[in-house]
Design an enzyme around this catalytic site. Structure first.
Site, mmCIF file in Angstrom:
data_model
loop_
_atom_site.group_PDB
_atom_site.id
_atom_site.type_symbol
_atom_site.label_atom_id
_atom_site.label_comp_id
_atom_site.label_asym_id
_atom_site.label_seq_id
_atom_site.Cartn_x
_atom_site.Cartn_y
_atom_site.Cartn_z
ATOM 1 N N GLU B 278 1.428 -1.554 -0.294
ATOM 2 C CA GLU B 278 0.160 0.276 0.083
ATOM 3 C C GLU B 278 0.761 1.092 -0.242
ATOM 4 O O GLU B 278 -0.119 2.221 -0.577
ATOM 5 C CB GLU B 278 -0.923 -0.384 1.459
ATOM 6 C CG GLU B 278 -2.051 0.673 1.056
ATOM 7 C CD GLU B 278 -3.242 0.549 2.348
ATOM 8 O OE1 GLU B 278 -4.219 -0.758 1.874
ATOM 9 O OE2 GLU B 278 -3.177 1.616 3.202
ATOM 10 N N LYS B 363 -15.800 -9.717 7.794
ATOM 11 C CA LYS B 363 -14.609 -10.689 8.442
ATOM 12 C C LYS B 363 -15.247 -12.071 6.831
ATOM 13 O O LYS B 363 -14.409 -13.160 6.802
ATOM 14 C CB LYS B 363 -13.095 -10.790 8.859
ATOM 15 C CG LYS B 363 -12.486 -9.707 8.913
ATOM 16 C CD LYS B 363 -11.571 -9.163 8.056
ATOM 17 C CE LYS B 363 -10.809 -8.001 8.415
ATOM 18 N NZ LYS B 363 -9.814 -8.129 7.218
ATOM 19 N N CYS B 520 -10.300 -1.406 14.633
ATOM 20 C CA CYS B 520 -10.582 -3.239 14.833
ATOM 21 C C CYS B 520 -11.130 -3.145 16.381
ATOM 22 O O CYS B 520 -11.795 -4.310 16.706
ATOM 23 C CB CYS B 520 -9.461 -3.922 14.249
ATOM 24 S SG CYS B 520 -9.231 -3.266 12.490
#
Lengths: 176, 590
Positions: B278, B363, B520
């Protein structure tokens, strides 16, 4: 409410959902950004088209920037709103406390029998739809039923057939 | 300030505080079921009733503001009787088969019934209609357990700006759910699971993969490896009554080995890999924009959070070209495990099972996306939430708290501190800046302890600007450029930030978005109950984990370097492109 809200789906030709959507902006555009605008908009659309089809509600959800779940929540909360086409004549039987104790239930049973439909349903020929109401504010006249905008007071179960036939005749010149 | 008396005790509370706030501040507990911090009280559950002298009826403490001289009783016979009655009424229509409920021993209604000493339910009435919705890969809803507290409605619409859930119908027949009681897969739900995290009862839970994982572990023909997301280590302890923010990395590793996993790996490894990909992607986009004068989509958005990807696909398709094409660390891990690692140990991809432990319900959705099988098999087979792995450890009879610490396996269990902080809001940004700054300037990110303070913490939208000075020759075009970044967490905040970018009010180079509040660590699969104080404790634990590592920058992870040398080649190379990158599709909202 609004001048052109008198249609109540009694038009001889029925609009398709696409045609309804094309009319939405003109009908309810002004309510889009108004706080509390959703309910009056839904009322106008319900009055104009007789019911609130899914594609129309989705369009309203997009235009008003409100989640579809919320629009559906409002529609399913109020018994005035319907997502299926309704008959030309809307029959509402009051089951508020006063009407209930003065025989509203028997009146309802008689209406059901006469029309051959259950609450929330529409007759096959789309002449009548049936709903129950919780008090029309005419407790002194109980039991009460409403057909369209007419209030019928102290109705008797045995006279229901006659009462309903008058509506079928007055509009089409035929009995159902 | 207002002076009032609660239970005979004089206390002071700020103007506008509610009785519930004031009592909490004074250490007096008033039970609640529908209350949510930082949200308008809705007074739906009626459990917080208190007696206020002079008031005709009992009042709900959550929605009644304090006034001067108010006298409140939170524990009078009248209050106790009323609360009991309220809970009995809730129980009378609740499908209360507690021993077989997902929330047994972890249920706010059950706890309250116990706390109030309810021994019989005086009302025998109609039960709520059972309607199970298991239409999505992530969540299961059971209306017969719903107590209509509407917490899920509030988090879905206000916190996440999604609005998939709303009360449908009226009175006893009300059902909380999608429009016209459709199934969740028929509406624009991003599957973040914040509703499941906030539900006081068993009405919304994750779709369990526990049985499938047990089966895989028992299958002698399969090699089963496990990866744990960075956020698990700071929260799993809560399943075993630890204080929030207790780090249990070592015990967790031992427990996973005892459960029978053949190798215990770390999503952190893939987080480091994500930064390599990234970071390079960002620098490449900047080069194209600044040097080649190409039209490239900027800002670039992070793509680690599958709820955010769903949100963008539904609500902001115009920004899909701006999303990094990087798969999330979970999926990168799966793709590398089933190719590189499978080759290394001589196992066919089909015989290698990859299990993820994630703080997340989305997920579960992500691993089933049709794009996610670039390894030739499904890249990730099963996803367990933190709560599910906690349950498996208990089920196996493992005494978690007495376990010795152990270390994760090489090579895919090795990671840097930069990977740990992927767990919290601002962390992916910080990790990316640690590496990108160093690639461009050859020097460490010039910030205390490598932390990018302006993008840390629980503020909804955060910004930072970093001026590039002393760029090395390859990156000299960035000399003097001020890189503007932004971070948002919670999709409601993301929406606000996206609107500003859309209107041209703000412009950035790089934007991190995490679906869940706090990142998260506050995910929909984390132990219940998560509020801001819990979020902060978990975040602090994650930073401690990062600071405790010798390697704190993703590009210094030797196992990742080796992966490039032996297998992938270079970041954004052909193999990376095939295995580690993906694409997105616009989806219809309604």
């Amino acid at each position: 409410m609004v001048e052109n809200a008198t249609c109540n789906c009694a038009c001889s030709e029925e609009l398709t959902e696409e045609e309804m959507i094309l009319q939405l902006d003109e009908l309810i555009g002004e309510y889009q950004n108004k706080p509390g605008g959703l309910i009056p908009a839904l009322q106008i659309v319900q009055s104009r088209f007789g019911y609130l089809p899914e594609s129309v509600l989705k369009k309203i959800s997009r235009d008003f920037g409100k989640p579809y779940s919320e629009v559906a929540g409002v529609v399913s909360f109020y018994s005035f709103f319907s997502t299926v086409p309704r008959g030309k004549n809307m029959v509402r039987v009051c089951l508020g406390t006063a009407c209930y104790v003065r025989g509203g239930k028997e009146v309802l049973a008689s209406v059901k029998k006469e029309l051959g439909i259950d609450v929330g349903e529409t007759t096959e020929n789309r002449q009548f739809s049936l709903d129950v109401g919780r008090c029309f504010g005419a407790c002194g006249l109980a039991p009460v039923i409403m057909v369209n905008d007419d209030v019928h007071q102290r109705v008797k179960p045995s006279k229901i057939g006659e009462l309903l036939r008058a509506y079928a005749i007055s509009e089409e010149g035929v009995t159902q | 300030m207002r002076k009032l008396i609660i239970n005979g005790k004089p206390i002071e509370a700020p103007d506008g505080a509610t009785i519930l706030d004031a009592a909490k501040h004074a250490g007096i507990r008033i039970p609640t079921l529908c209350f949510l911090e930082n949200r308008e009280p809705i007074g739906a559950c009626r459990v917080c009733l208190v007696e206020v002298t002079g008031a005709r009826t009992l009042l709900s403490a959550c929605s009644t503001p304090v006034s001067e001289g108010m006298e409140v009783k939170t524990n009078s016979p009248r209050v106790r009787a009323a609360r009991k009655q309220v809970v009995e009424l809730l129980l009378s229509e609740h499908d209360g088969n507690c021993p077989v409920c997902d929330r047994n021993q972890d249920c706010e209604l059950q706890n309250l019934a116990s706390e109030l000493g309810i021994r019989e339910i005086a009302y025998e009435g109609e039960k709520a209609k059972a309607r199970i919705d298991d239409s999505t890969p992530a969540l299961v809803r059971d209306n017969s357990k719903c107590i209509k507290c509407r917490r899920c409605v509030t988090v879905c619409s206000e916190m996440q700006g999604v609005g998939a859930l709303y009360p449908q119908g009226r009175g006893f027949d009300t059902m909380i759910g999608p429009a016209f009681t459709l199934d969740l897969d028929g509406v624009a739900c991003v599957q973040c699971g914040q509703c499941a995290a906030i539900c006081p009862v068993g009405a919304i839970s994750e779709k369990s993969h526990i049985e499938s994982v047990w089966k895989a572990l028992e299958d002698p023909t399969k090699t089963v490896v496990v990866q744990t997301a960075p956020a698990i280590r700071a929260a799993l302890g809560e399943c075993f009554d630890c204080e929030p923010g207790t780090l249990v990395t070592g015990k967790m590793t031992t427990a996973l080995r005892e459960l029978g996993f053949d190798a215990v790996f770390d999503t952190d490894f893939a987080a480091d890999l994500t930064i390599m990909e990234e970071g390079t992607e960002l620098l490449t986009r900047l080069k194209k924009a600044l040097v080649d004068g190409e039209e490239v989509p900027l800002p670039m958005f992070t793509s680690c959070s599958p709820g955010w990807i769903n949100f963008a696909e539904y609500y902001y398709p115009q920004f899909l070209p701006n999303l990094s094409t990087c798969k999330s660390p979970q999926q990168m891990f799966g793709a590398v495990a089933k190719t590189y690692y499978a080759q290394k140990i001589g196992v066919k991809p089909d015989d290698l099972i990859v299990v993820s432990v994630m703080p997340c319900t989305a997920k579960k959705f992500e691993c089933g996306r049709e794009e996610m099988n670039d390894s030739g098999a499904r890249d990730v087979d099963y996803v367990l939430t933190t709560r599910e792995i906690g349950r498996m450890i208990k089920e196996a009879g493992i005494d978690f708290m007495s376990l010795e610490d152990s270390k994760m396996d090489a090579p895919m269990g090795l990671s840097s501190g930069a990977a740990d902080i992927f767990a919290n809001t601002g962390g992916v940004m910080e990790a990316a800046l640690r590496t990108a700054y160093e690639i461009v300037t050859g020097r460490s990110l010039p910030m205390e302890n490598l932390h990018v303070k302006p993008v840390a913490g629980l503020e909804g939208i955060k910004e930072a600007s970093i001026k590039i000075e002393g760029a090395v020759s390859d990156w000299s075009f960035l000399e003097g450029v001020t890189v503007n970044v932004a971070v948002a967490h919670g999709l409601g905040n993301a929406r606000r930030l996206l609107e500003r970018i859309k209107n041209g009010e703000k412009s950035y180079h790089f934007v991190e978005i995490m679906t869940c509040p706090g990142g998260c660590i506050g995910g929909g699969g984390q132990p219940r109950f998560t509020d801001d104080s819990v979020r902060l404790k978990r975040i602090n634990a994650i930073y401690a984990e990062d600071e405790g590592k010798t390697v704190r920058k993703s590009h210094e992870n030797e196992a990742v370097q080796q992966l490039y040398k032996e297998f992938l080649g270079a970041p954004l190379g052909e193999k990376s492109h095939h295995l580690l990158h993906t694409h997105y599709h616009e989806k219809d909202v309604v």
